[in-house]
Design a protein around this motif. Structure first.
Motif, PDB file in Angstrom:
ATOM      1  N   THR A 136     -16.746  23.994   5.087  1.00 41.88           N
ATOM      2  CA  THR A 136     -16.651  24.950   6.212  1.00 41.88           C
ATOM      3  C   THR A 136     -15.257  24.911   6.836  1.00 41.88           C
ATOM      4  N   GLN A 137     -14.257  24.455   6.058  1.00 40.56           N
ATOM      5  CA  GLN A 137     -12.930  24.263   6.641  1.00 40.56           C
ATOM      6  C   GLN A 137     -12.254  25.579   7.054  1.00 40.56           C
ATOM      7  N   TYR A 138     -12.619  26.684   6.416  1.00 43.00           N
ATOM      8  CA  TYR A 138     -11.993  27.971   6.749  1.00 43.00           C
ATOM      9  C   TYR A 138     -12.542  28.414   8.109  1.00 43.00           C
ATOM     10  N   GLY A 139     -11.624  28.578   9.077  1.00 38.95           N
ATOM     11  CA  GLY A 139     -11.996  28.834  10.480  1.00 38.95           C
ATOM     12  C   GLY A 139     -13.124  29.830  10.680  1.00 38.95           C
ATOM     13  N   ALA A 140     -13.011  30.967  10.003  1.00 39.04           N
ATOM     14  CA  ALA A 140     -13.980  32.046  10.246  1.00 39.04           C
ATOM     15  C   ALA A 140     -15.403  31.621   9.867  1.00 39.04           C
ATOM     16  N   ILE A 141     -15.547  30.733   8.894  1.00 44.64           N
ATOM     17  CA  ILE A 141     -16.894  30.304   8.469  1.00 44.64           C
ATOM     18  C   ILE A 141     -17.544  29.511   9.593  1.00 44.64           C
ATOM     19  N   GLN A 142     -16.802  28.520  10.114  1.00 40.13           N
ATOM     20  CA  GLN A 142     -17.347  27.677  11.187  1.00 40.13           C
ATOM     21  C   GLN A 142     -17.705  28.529  12.399  1.00 40.13           C
ATOM     22  N   GLU A 143     -16.826  29.477  12.712  1.00 35.16           N
ATOM     23  CA  GLU A 143     -17.071  30.364  13.861  1.00 35.16           C
ATOM     24  C   GLU A 143     -18.389  31.127  13.685  1.00 35.16           C
ATOM     25  N   GLU A 144     -18.580  31.688  12.498  1.00 33.46           N
ATOM     26  CA  GLU A 144     -19.795  32.470  12.217  1.00 33.46           C
ATOM     27  C   GLU A 144     -21.049  31.590  12.264  1.00 33.46           C
ATOM     28  N   LEU A 145     -20.925  30.364  11.726  1.00 33.58           N
ATOM     29  CA  LEU A 145     -22.072  29.441  11.754  1.00 33.58           C
ATOM     30  C   LEU A 145     -22.423  29.115  13.203  1.00 33.58           C
ATOM     31  N   ASN A 146     -21.384  28.884  14.030  1.00 30.07           N
ATOM     32  CA  ASN A 146     -21.629  28.601  15.455  1.00 30.07           C
ATOM     33  C   ASN A 146     -22.340  29.781  16.116  1.00 30.07           C
ATOM     34  N   ASN A 147     -21.837  31.000  15.816  1.00 28.63           N
ATOM     35  CA  ASN A 147     -22.453  32.210  16.400  1.00 28.63           C
ATOM     36  C   ASN A 147     -23.928  32.291  16.052  1.00 28.63           C
ATOM     37  N   LYS A 148     -24.276  31.846  14.852  1.00 32.06           N
ATOM     38  CA  LYS A 148     -25.668  31.938  14.403  1.00 32.06           C
ATOM     39  C   LYS A 148     -26.469  30.698  14.795  1.00 32.06           C
ATOM     40  N   GLY A 149     -25.821  29.710  15.397  1.00 35.01           N
ATOM     41  CA  GLY A 149     -26.502  28.483  15.804  1.00 35.01           C
ATOM     42  C   GLY A 149     -26.923  27.627  14.615  1.00 35.01           C
ATOM     43  N   ILE A 150     -26.166  27.705  13.513  1.00 32.56           N
ATOM     44  CA  ILE A 150     -26.505  26.890  12.331  1.00 32.56           C
ATOM     45  C   ILE A 150     -25.646  25.617  12.351  1.00 32.56           C
ATOM     46  N   ALA A 151     -26.284  24.489  12.603  1.00 31.68           N
ATOM     47  CA  ALA A 151     -25.534  23.237  12.739  1.00 31.68           C
ATOM     48  C   ALA A 151     -25.409  22.508  11.400  1.00 31.68           C
ATOM     49  N   ASP A 152     -26.429  22.680  10.557  1.00 30.29           N
ATOM     50  CA  ASP A 152     -26.459  21.926   9.306  1.00 30.29           C
ATOM     51  C   ASP A 152     -26.633  22.918   8.143  1.00 30.29           C
ATOM     52  N   PRO A 153     -25.546  23.624   7.783  1.00 27.03           N
ATOM     53  CA  PRO A 153     -25.682  24.747   6.845  1.00 27.03           C
ATOM     54  C   PRO A 153     -26.017  24.327   5.416  1.00 27.03           C
ATOM     55  N   THR A 154     -26.831  25.156   4.776  1.00 31.11           N
ATOM     56  CA  THR A 154     -27.107  24.996   3.345  1.00 31.11           C
ATOM     57  C   THR A 154     -26.077  25.840   2.579  1.00 31.11           C
ATOM     58  N   ILE A 155     -26.074  25.712   1.242  1.00 34.96           N
ATOM     59  CA  ILE A 155     -25.137  26.544   0.477  1.00 34.96           C
ATOM     60  C   ILE A 155     -25.521  28.021   0.595  1.00 34.96           C
ATOM     61  N   ALA A 156     -26.812  28.293   0.803  1.00 39.14           N
ATOM     62  CA  ALA A 156     -27.238  29.696   0.998  1.00 39.14           C
ATOM     63  C   ALA A 156     -26.672  30.234   2.314  1.00 39.14           C
ATOM     64  N   ASP A 157     -26.640  29.384   3.354  1.00 41.97           N
ATOM     65  CA  ASP A 157     -26.045  29.818   4.632  1.00 41.97           C
ATOM     66  C   ASP A 157     -24.568  30.150   4.441  1.00 41.97           C
ATOM     67  N   ILE A 158     -23.867  29.287   3.706  1.00 42.17           N
ATOM     68  CA  ILE A 158     -22.423  29.525   3.489  1.00 42.17           C
ATOM     69  C   ILE A 158     -22.231  30.839   2.735  1.00 42.17           C
ATOM     70  N   SER A 159     -23.057  31.031   1.692  1.00 40.96           N
ATOM     71  CA  SER A 159     -22.942  32.251   0.903  1.00 40.96           C
ATOM     72  C   SER A 159     -23.177  33.488   1.786  1.00 40.96           C
ATOM     73  N   ASN A 160     -24.190  33.420   2.643  1.00 44.73           N
ATOM     74  CA  ASN A 160     -24.490  34.562   3.527  1.00 44.73           C
ATOM     75  C   ASN A 160     -23.353  34.834   4.499  1.00 44.73           C
ATOM     76  N   VAL A 161     -22.854  33.763   5.113  1.00 45.55           N
ATOM     77  CA  VAL A 161     -21.805  33.930   6.122  1.00 45.55           C
ATOM     78  C   VAL A 161     -20.523  34.479   5.474  1.00 45.55           C
ATOM     79  N   VAL A 162     -20.154  33.921   4.325  1.00 45.34           N
ATOM     80  CA  VAL A 162     -18.952  34.413   3.629  1.00 45.34           C
ATOM     81  C   VAL A 162     -19.138  35.892   3.275  1.00 45.34           C
ATOM     82  N   SER A 163     -20.331  36.240   2.778  1.00 40.06           N
ATOM     83  CA  SER A 163     -20.576  37.640   2.394  1.00 40.06           C
ATOM     84  C   SER A 163     -20.441  38.553   3.604  1.00 40.06           C
TER      85      SER A 163
END
Ligand code: FAD
Ligand code: EPU
Length: 338
Positions: A193-220
């Motif tokens: 989650t090192q790329y700033g925008a990913i962490q920001e989006e995860l925070n917005n969604k309240g996802i503290a412990d992301p799965t690879i599916a969460d990362i895929s969704n957020v990046v998409s």
């Protein structure tokens, strides 16, 4: 039996949607098709162009020769403890491979979600996005030499990957066709989650412990918001590379432009955000005839409808000249010009 078509429009085969023709066109569905075409007389008499999804090319004229579109299918995986080796045919759509891996819990390429194109093209420019590059998961690829049709396996060190670069864009340019690629992935999800925008989006969604599916969704989601969809507006993603410059040169740019967006690069060099440089020259979202830049991302040149490749190319020249005049930095095209 290989089906070779004559006088084929390449418009459906390039995401810039440029209307050009090829003298000959053949779709390759297996390694054997590839060997057959490489041994055929046709190939010895013609220029050859290898095409995957056509998402990183700009056609500026008709192609005088034979286009081979690589459509070799198939995905397989072998689990070895915590590691998984996934092998995919060169014609597999890259994002289908990402989906397969995410669904099976194989971690490593979820940050590369939604990149257009095929598996076979992925090593060519060492595709990268959101903190991950292909080289981070690349194990090997099988390729056939165009001149001899001999099979060769390329390991990691053979490929000499760099930022948007590999041996296939340099010494071996135009010499090999990739038939399949193997990736070393992991069954334990160490998400990146090192790329700033990913962490920001995860925070917005309240996802503290992301799965690879969460990362895929957020990046998409980030990508859809930022980049034009080639099915509605022709483009090939970033038209230029982000320039990597020496520290001394960077200090000069920064003195004149203190807000310049930049990142550390290997060997003490500095990478500049080309999108920022282009935007500062007043190009973001502008329309020039039938071409222009995308409203949300100045680094992406677009086809507003029926643009020719020459129009897009000459607009790119103007951008290179203006950025050079303002910043003393020479942009290099990332897209393959044909
Ligand atoms: P093509 O455009 O068909 O070919 C590209 C080059 O590879 C050509 O030189 C071709 O001859 C060669 N080639 C293709 N297949 C083979 C093969 N099997 N063997 C040998 N040579 C081959 N790229 C990124 O890195 N990161 C991104 O985030 C990204 N985002 C994008 C977003 C959009 C909207 C678009 C349109 C493009 C984006 N790209 C990105 C660029 C593009 O998706 C990649 O470069 C992709 O790998 C190209 O795949 P392709 O199959 O379409 O290749
Ligand atoms: N920026 C601007 N204006 C713009 C665009 C960007 O000021 O119009 C600045 C912003 O400060 C932004 C920064 O540039 O934060 C970086 O922008 P972005 O995150 O969109 O990434 P990029 O550097 O423009 C690169 C890749 C993309 C990849 C993204 C995400 C290159 C040439 N491009 O773009 O790859 O998806 O990072 O990792 O390295 C592609 O290769 O086709 C491609 C889309």
């Amino acid at each position: 039996m290989l089906d070779v078509q004559k006088n084929t429009s390449l418009k459906p085969y390039n995401t810039f949607s440029i209307s050009v023709d090829a003298n000959y066109f053949a779709e390759i569905l297996s390694d054997q098709d590839l060997i057959d075409v490489l041994k055929s007389d046709l190939i010895k008499q013609q220029n050859l162009l290898v095409l995957g999804g056509g998402s990183n090319v700009l056609f500026t004229k008709d192609f005088e020769g034979l286009v081979v579109k690589i459509s070799i299918p198939g995905i397989s995986s072998v689990v070895e403890g915590d590691e998984v080796i996934v092998t995919a045919g060169a014609g597999v759509v890259w994002n289908d491979l990402v989906k397969y891996c995410v669904q099976n819990g194989f971690a490593g390429i979820e940050n590369l979600s939604l990149i257009p194109g095929t598996v076979g093209a992925s090593p060519i420019q060492n595709i990268g996005a959101y903190g991950v590059e292909l080289k981070d998961v690349f194990k090997s690829c099988v390729a056939y030499e165009i001149a001899t049709s001999e099979k060769r396996i390329f390991n990691y060190s053979d490929c000499r990957f760099g930022y948007r670069d590999s041996v296939f864009k340099n010494e071996l340019k135009g010499k090999y066709i990739i038939a399949s690629v193997s990736f070393a992935l992991s069954k334990s999800a160490n998400v990146n989650t090192q790329y700033g925008a990913i962490q920001e989006e995860l925070n917005n969604k309240g996802i503290a412990d992301p799965t690879i599916a969460d990362i895929s969704n957020v990046v998409s989601e980030i990508r859809v918001a930022k980049l034009p969809d080639p099915s509605t507006i022709g483009n090939a993603g970033s038209f230029f590379k982000n320039p990597v410059i020496a520290k001394d040169n960077f200090e000069l740019v920064k003195a004149a432009h203190p807000n310049v967006v930049h990142y550390p690069a290997p060997d003490g060099k500095i990478k500049l955000a080309a999108g920022w440089l282009i935007e500062q020259c007043g190009f973001k979202g502008i329309v020039v005839g039938r071409t222009g830049t995308w409203k949300n991302q100045a680094l992406v040149l677009v086809n507003h409808g029926n643009a020719t490749g020459e129009e897009v190319y000459s607009f790119s020249e103007q951008i290179i000249n203006d950025v050079n005049a303002k910043f003393g930095v020479k942009l290099e095209r990332e897209v393959n010009i044909l």
